[in-house]
Every structure is written in structure tokens, then in C-alpha cells.
Design a protein around this motif. Structure first.
Motif, PDB file in Angstrom:
ATOM      1  N   LEU A  92      -5.226   7.367  14.014  1.00 43.87           N
ATOM      2  CA  LEU A  92      -5.319   7.022  12.646  1.00 43.87           C
ATOM      3  C   LEU A  92      -6.292   6.766  11.575  1.00 43.87           C
ATOM      4  O   LEU A  92      -7.530   6.733  12.282  1.00 43.87           O
ATOM      5  CB  LEU A  92      -4.761   5.477  13.376  1.00 43.87           C
ATOM      6  CG  LEU A  92      -3.158   4.705  12.811  1.00 43.87           C
ATOM      7  CD1 LEU A  92      -3.798   3.402  13.381  1.00 43.87           C
ATOM      8  CD2 LEU A  92      -2.578   5.815  12.053  1.00 43.87           C
ATOM      9  N   LYS A  93      -6.507   7.050  10.629  1.00 38.39           N
ATOM     10  CA  LYS A  93      -7.721   6.936   9.436  1.00 38.39           C
ATOM     11  C   LYS A  93      -8.224   5.276   9.215  1.00 38.39           C
ATOM     12  O   LYS A  93      -7.590   4.425  10.048  1.00 38.39           O
ATOM     13  CB  LYS A  93      -7.737   7.300   8.456  1.00 38.39           C
ATOM     14  CG  LYS A  93      -6.913   8.518   8.065  1.00 38.39           C
ATOM     15  CD  LYS A  93      -6.805   8.962   6.653  1.00 38.39           C
ATOM     16  CE  LYS A  93      -5.993  10.059   6.562  1.00 38.39           C
ATOM     17  NZ  LYS A  93      -5.610  10.691   5.230  1.00 38.39           N
ATOM     18  N   TRP A 135      -4.715  -2.784  13.149  1.00 38.77           N
ATOM     19  CA  TRP A 135      -5.706  -2.498  11.805  1.00 38.77           C
ATOM     20  C   TRP A 135      -6.761  -1.773  12.481  1.00 38.77           C
ATOM     21  O   TRP A 135      -7.040  -2.408  13.694  1.00 38.77           O
ATOM     22  CB  TRP A 135      -5.543  -3.392  10.851  1.00 38.77           C
ATOM     23  CG  TRP A 135      -4.708  -3.616  10.190  1.00 38.77           C
ATOM     24  CD1 TRP A 135      -3.953  -4.730  10.310  1.00 38.77           C
ATOM     25  CD2 TRP A 135      -3.957  -3.169   8.485  1.00 38.77           C
ATOM     26  NE1 TRP A 135      -3.170  -5.137   9.016  1.00 38.77           N
ATOM     27  CE2 TRP A 135      -2.887  -3.958   8.965  1.00 38.77           C
ATOM     28  CE3 TRP A 135      -3.961  -2.023   7.784  1.00 38.77           C
ATOM     29  CZ2 TRP A 135      -2.314  -4.119   7.296  1.00 38.77           C
ATOM     30  CZ3 TRP A 135      -3.315  -2.239   7.019  1.00 38.77           C
ATOM     31  CH2 TRP A 135      -2.413  -2.874   6.569  1.00 38.77           C
ATOM     32  N   ASN A 140      -8.485  10.709  13.245  1.00 39.22           N
ATOM     33  CA  ASN A 140      -8.708  10.269  11.659  1.00 39.22           C
ATOM     34  C   ASN A 140      -7.729  10.982  10.650  1.00 39.22           C
ATOM     35  O   ASN A 140      -8.225  11.852   9.971  1.00 39.22           O
ATOM     36  CB  ASN A 140     -10.170  10.459  11.594  1.00 39.22           C
ATOM     37  CG  ASN A 140     -10.787   9.184  12.188  1.00 39.22           C
ATOM     38  OD1 ASN A 140     -10.917   8.588  12.144  1.00 39.22           O
ATOM     39  ND2 ASN A 140     -12.015  10.513  12.691  1.00 39.22           N
ATOM     40  N   ARG A 187       1.108  -1.219  -0.254  1.00 39.76           N
ATOM     41  CA  ARG A 187       0.059  -0.154  -0.237  1.00 39.76           C
ATOM     42  C   ARG A 187       0.756   1.446   0.140  1.00 39.76           C
ATOM     43  O   ARG A 187       1.825   1.288   0.284  1.00 39.76           O
ATOM     44  CB  ARG A 187      -1.056   0.030   1.118  1.00 39.76           C
ATOM     45  CG  ARG A 187      -2.194   1.488   1.231  1.00 39.76           C
ATOM     46  CD  ARG A 187      -2.622   1.231   2.012  1.00 39.76           C
ATOM     47  NE  ARG A 187      -3.335  -0.044   2.416  1.00 39.76           N
ATOM     48  CZ  ARG A 187      -4.793   0.399   3.140  1.00 39.76           C
ATOM     49  NH1 ARG A 187      -4.697   0.957   4.524  1.00 39.76           N
ATOM     50  NH2 ARG A 187      -5.033  -1.109   4.027  1.00 39.76           N
ATOM     51  N   ASP A 226      -9.010   1.492   8.649  1.00 41.75           N
ATOM     52  CA  ASP A 226      -8.045   0.700   8.035  1.00 41.75           C
ATOM     53  C   ASP A 226      -6.575   1.656   8.316  1.00 41.75           C
ATOM     54  O   ASP A 226      -5.312   0.731   7.236  1.00 41.75           O
ATOM     55  CB  ASP A 226      -8.537   1.119   6.307  1.00 41.75           C
ATOM     56  CG  ASP A 226      -7.979  -0.421   5.553  1.00 41.75           C
ATOM     57  OD1 ASP A 226      -8.338  -1.296   6.391  1.00 41.75           O
ATOM     58  OD2 ASP A 226      -7.762  -0.711   4.760  1.00 41.75           O
ATOM     59  N   GLY A 227      -5.967   1.972   8.724  1.00 43.45           N
ATOM     60  CA  GLY A 227      -4.849   3.094   9.331  1.00 43.45           C
ATOM     61  C   GLY A 227      -4.077   1.091   9.617  1.00 43.45           C
ATOM     62  O   GLY A 227      -4.472   0.592  10.395  1.00 43.45           O
ATOM     63  N   ASP A 285      -2.266   8.049   7.947  1.00 44.86           N
ATOM     64  CA  ASP A 285      -2.641   6.691   7.807  1.00 44.86           C
ATOM     65  C   ASP A 285      -1.925   5.886   7.895  1.00 44.86           C
ATOM     66  O   ASP A 285      -1.962   4.083   8.500  1.00 44.86           O
ATOM     67  CB  ASP A 285      -1.809   6.115   6.396  1.00 44.86           C
ATOM     68  CG  ASP A 285      -2.601   7.584   5.015  1.00 44.86           C
ATOM     69  OD1 ASP A 285      -3.750   7.349   4.710  1.00 44.86           O
ATOM     70  OD2 ASP A 285      -2.299   9.292   4.964  1.00 44.86           O
ATOM     71  N   ILE A 286      -0.769   5.534   8.623  1.00 49.98           N
ATOM     72  CA  ILE A 286       0.249   4.839   9.247  1.00 49.98           C
ATOM     73  C   ILE A 286       1.161   5.186  10.424  1.00 49.98           C
ATOM     74  O   ILE A 286       1.245   6.643  10.839  1.00 49.98           O
ATOM     75  CB  ILE A 286       1.507   3.832   8.172  1.00 49.98           C
ATOM     76  CG1 ILE A 286       2.093   2.889   8.845  1.00 49.98           C
ATOM     77  CG2 ILE A 286       1.965   4.980   7.517  1.00 49.98           C
ATOM     78  CD1 ILE A 286       2.711   1.692   8.216  1.00 49.98           C
ATOM     79  N   PHE A 313       1.307   4.717   1.902  1.00 51.21           N
ATOM     80  CA  PHE A 313       1.197   5.624   2.611  1.00 51.21           C
ATOM     81  C   PHE A 313       0.999   6.812   2.618  1.00 51.21           C
ATOM     82  O   PHE A 313       1.985   7.633   1.906  1.00 51.21           O
ATOM     83  CB  PHE A 313       1.657   5.217   3.726  1.00 51.21           C
ATOM     84  CG  PHE A 313       0.863   3.765   4.074  1.00 51.21           C
ATOM     85  CD1 PHE A 313      -0.281   3.580   4.850  1.00 51.21           C
ATOM     86  CD2 PHE A 313       2.262   2.527   4.191  1.00 51.21           C
ATOM     87  CE1 PHE A 313       0.013   1.690   5.230  1.00 51.21           C
ATOM     88  CE2 PHE A 313       1.830   1.276   4.599  1.00 51.21           C
ATOM     89  CZ  PHE A 313       0.527   1.299   4.913  1.00 51.21           C
ATOM     90  N   GLU A 314      -0.036   8.098   2.728  1.00 48.64           N
ATOM     91  CA  GLU A 314       0.269   9.494   2.415  1.00 48.64           C
ATOM     92  C   GLU A 314       1.362  10.273   4.161  1.00 48.64           C
ATOM     93  O   GLU A 314       1.781  10.809   3.600  1.00 48.64           O
ATOM     94  CB  GLU A 314      -1.105  10.354   2.562  1.00 48.64           C
ATOM     95  CG  GLU A 314      -1.429   9.804   0.376  1.00 48.64           C
ATOM     96  CD  GLU A 314      -1.401  10.498  -0.126  1.00 48.64           C
ATOM     97  OE1 GLU A 314      -0.367  11.857   0.040  1.00 48.64           O
ATOM     98  OE2 GLU A 314      -1.505   9.612  -0.908  1.00 48.64           O
TER      99      GLU A 314
END
Length: 349
Positions: free
Chosen positions: A165-166, A295, A137, A74, A168-169, A140-141, A76-77
């Protein structure tokens, strides 16, 4: 590419609000560690002219944590390196995995020495792991390598990371486990009991795999994966081991610590260490590393099948070869497709 100032103020929260205390409300926090002393230890390590000599364990584990980030297929931003030290994880990350990195460290002097990725824009923030500065939120990680074992409010820290975390982070990191430095702990306790008639804590209390999993579950993380690894380092004597721990800024900071160890106690501990654990090469020291990944829930994540929906009994596993031969082409294709999907998305394994 490191910058002391950081953009995107929308990522950070206002600590004047009560939001940072939500995870602690109604709970008793064990105040075991002197956080000011730990910051002082890291500051002292930062001014040592040969500080790089003592980074061998943190460098190795930081690389392994970064490798685990790369295993997640994935992009990550925003990534936060919590308790980054000298950038043991961040410097290994590349732009095809992460777009922006924030390094958070308790010690400003150590943070100024942190190495950064050659490809990813990196911003440095002086921040305490117990007061996570990011908004809900927004990330991302979050990764952390060998810093959380000095946190007093570990449940509160995990909850703050979870909230930041968002959906699904992912939270990925490593902590020292309960068997870390057990040889040194035993030798010091026996020597102190013999020479001074009592014992006091000289090695930090470390968490166990089961307790760490329970804390992550309690914070809300799902699909937990944990594994344990051990590194054994051999030292000529107990003096080199203790001096290296000081160079790593891993010396004791519990409130109940003694201000100093007596010389005769250290000599007795060295003799006991040699007698109980000594080898031809020297004195082995165990460093147990617990790697974890959790997660934040999201509707797209795989969920367990409903109870009673299974079509095969566990007692038939011994006859699996015979059962496989009786499968219809449709069932065989379903199983093949399922295995292919699991290989393409490691998160589903």
C-alpha cells in the motif's frame, strides 16, 4: 471488461528475491491449512452446474464490503480484490470510486467465472493470498471478502499488504469470526465422541475480533475500525448445510482432517443438532462476519492529542449541559468547526 493479461508491470515484484520472505524471517508459521486442497475445493465448486445457488452468503457480504469502500470519500487509482472468488466485491464498484481493479484468486477456474464492474477496467491474476505479488508502495486500496480465514501465514499476509500500500492507503475486508458454525462444530464433536470414541477437526478454526485487531496493529496499520455482524441461515437438516458449504468451497482443508465422515456419525450429529439448536423452521447455522478497516500511516492523518492536554475531566460529563452554557463564543465556534470537519471527512471520526 475483464482481461486475463495485466499491464503496468511496475506494480508487480520479482519473487526470485528474498523480499517476499521478510515478514516470515525468524518467525514460526502455523501450517494449519492444506492450500492445495483449498484450491481443489474451489476448482470443484467452479465446475458445478448450479454453483450460483450456493453463493448467497458470499454475495451478501461482498456487497456490504463494496458498500464500505463507497463510504470512503476518496477516488482510488488502483484497487486489489484479494481472494476475489467470483468477483463478489469488484462487480459493485463504480468509476467514481476506483479507476483500475486487479482481481487475485487462488483458483484459476473460479477466477475465470468472476464478474467484473461494468464501469471499471478489471484485470485477473491467479495469485495466492500468502504470496502477494505487488511491489511496495504501489496500491491505493486492498479489499478482501471471506478468503483470509484459509491463510496459514496471516501475519505475513497482512505485512505484505501493508508494504504494497501507498502511505495513507487502506486495507478493508471481512473474515469469518470465531462463532461461525458453532452449532455444527458442537454437533459433530459430540456425535464423533459418541460413535467413534474421539474427535477430529471438521470446522476451520476462525479468528476472534481481538486477535484480528492485534494482527493488523502488528503489521503496522493504524486507525483500525472493526465491527461484527451475524447472519443466521436455516436449513432443513445437517445434510443441506454440509452440501451448501461444499458448494461454497468452504469445506474443511486442515491437514489433520479425516478423509471422510461415517454415515452413522452424520446421522447422530443431525439428531444432536436438532435436539440442541433445532427450531420449528429447521436447523439454524450462524455465520459471524468481522469487518475491518486499517490505514497505512501518513503525516496527514489525525493523531491523538498529547497526554495531559485535555481541558475537561471525565468526572464532569454528568454536568456537560451546565458546562456547555458557560462556553465562550470562540470555544463554541471551535467545537462546531471540529464537528463539521468530522462530518466532511469520515476518516477522522
Amino acid at each position: 471488461m475483464a482481461r486475463m493479461y495485466y499491464p503496468f508491470s511496475r506494480l508487480f515484484r520479482n519473487f526470485s528475491s528474498s523480499s517476499c520472505l521478510k515478514s516470515n524471517r525468524g518467525e514460526v508459521i502455523m501450517n494449519v491449512f492444506d492450500r492445495k486442497a483449498k484450491r481443489m475445493h474451489r476448482d470443484r465448486s467452479a465446475v458445478m452446474p448450479d454453483y450460483k445457488v450456493y453463493e448467497y452468503i458470499k454475495e451478501e457480504i461482498g456487497y456490504r464490503v463494496a458498500d464500505r469502500v463507497g463510504d470512503i470519500k476518496r477516488e482510488f487509482e488502483v484497487l486489489v480484490d484479494l481472494g476475489c472468488g467470483r468477483g463478489y466485491v469488484s462487480k459493485h464498484l463504480l468509476k467514481d470510486t476506483v479507476k483500475t481493479i486487479y482481481q487475485c484468486e487462488l483458483s484459476e477456474k473460479m477466477l475465470s467465472q468472476s464478474e467484473v464492474s461494468i464501469e471499471v477496467p478489471t484485470y485477473r491474476i491467479v495469485a495466492d493470498e500468502e504470496y502477494f505479488p505487488f511491489r511496495d508502495n504501489s496500491l491505493d486500496i486492498v479489499v478482501s471478502s471471506l478468503s483470509l480465514h484459509w491463510v496459514n501465514d496471516l501475519p505475513g499476509c497482512f505485512k505484505q499488504v501493508f508494504n504494497a500500500l501507498k502511505p495513507d492507503g487502506v486495507f478493508l475486508g471481512c473474515m469469518f469470526g470465531g462463532d461461525t458454525l458453532f452449532e455444527l462444530r458442537v454437533a459433530l464433536q459430540l456425535a464423533e465422541q459418541e460413535r467413534e470414541g474421539g474427535i477430529s477437526p471438521h470446522i476451520s478454526p476462525f479468528t476472534s475480533v481481538q486477535d484480528l485487531g492485534n494482527l493488523l496493529n502488528r503489521a503496522g496499520f493504524t486507525m483500525l475500525t472493526m465491527d461484527v455482524d451475524e447472519m443466521k441461515i436455516t436449513y432443513p437438516s445437517i445434510y443441506e448445510l454440509m452440501y451448501d458449504l461444499k458448494g461454497m468451497a468452504e469445506n474443511n482443508c486442515t491437514w489433520s482432517r479425516k478423509p471422510a465422515l461415517r454415515r452413522d456419525t452424520i446421522m447422530a450429529a443431525d439428531a444432536i443438532y436438532r435436539d440442541m439448536y433445532g427450531q420449528k423452521e429447521g436447523l439454524p447455522a450462524t455465520f459471524q462476519a468481522i469487518y475491518f478497516i486499517g490505514w497505512k500511516p501518513h503525516p496527514s492523518q489525525p493523531k491523538p492529542a498529547q497526554r495531559g492536554s485535555g481541558q475537561m475531566s471525565l468526572k464532569d460529563i454528568a454536568n456537560l449541559a451546565d458546562i456547555t452554557e458557560t462556553l465562550t463564543p470562540e470555544d463554541a465556534k471551535k467545537i462546531s468547526d471540529m464537528l463539521s470537519n468530522m462530518e466532511e471527512d469520515p476518516k477522522k471520526t
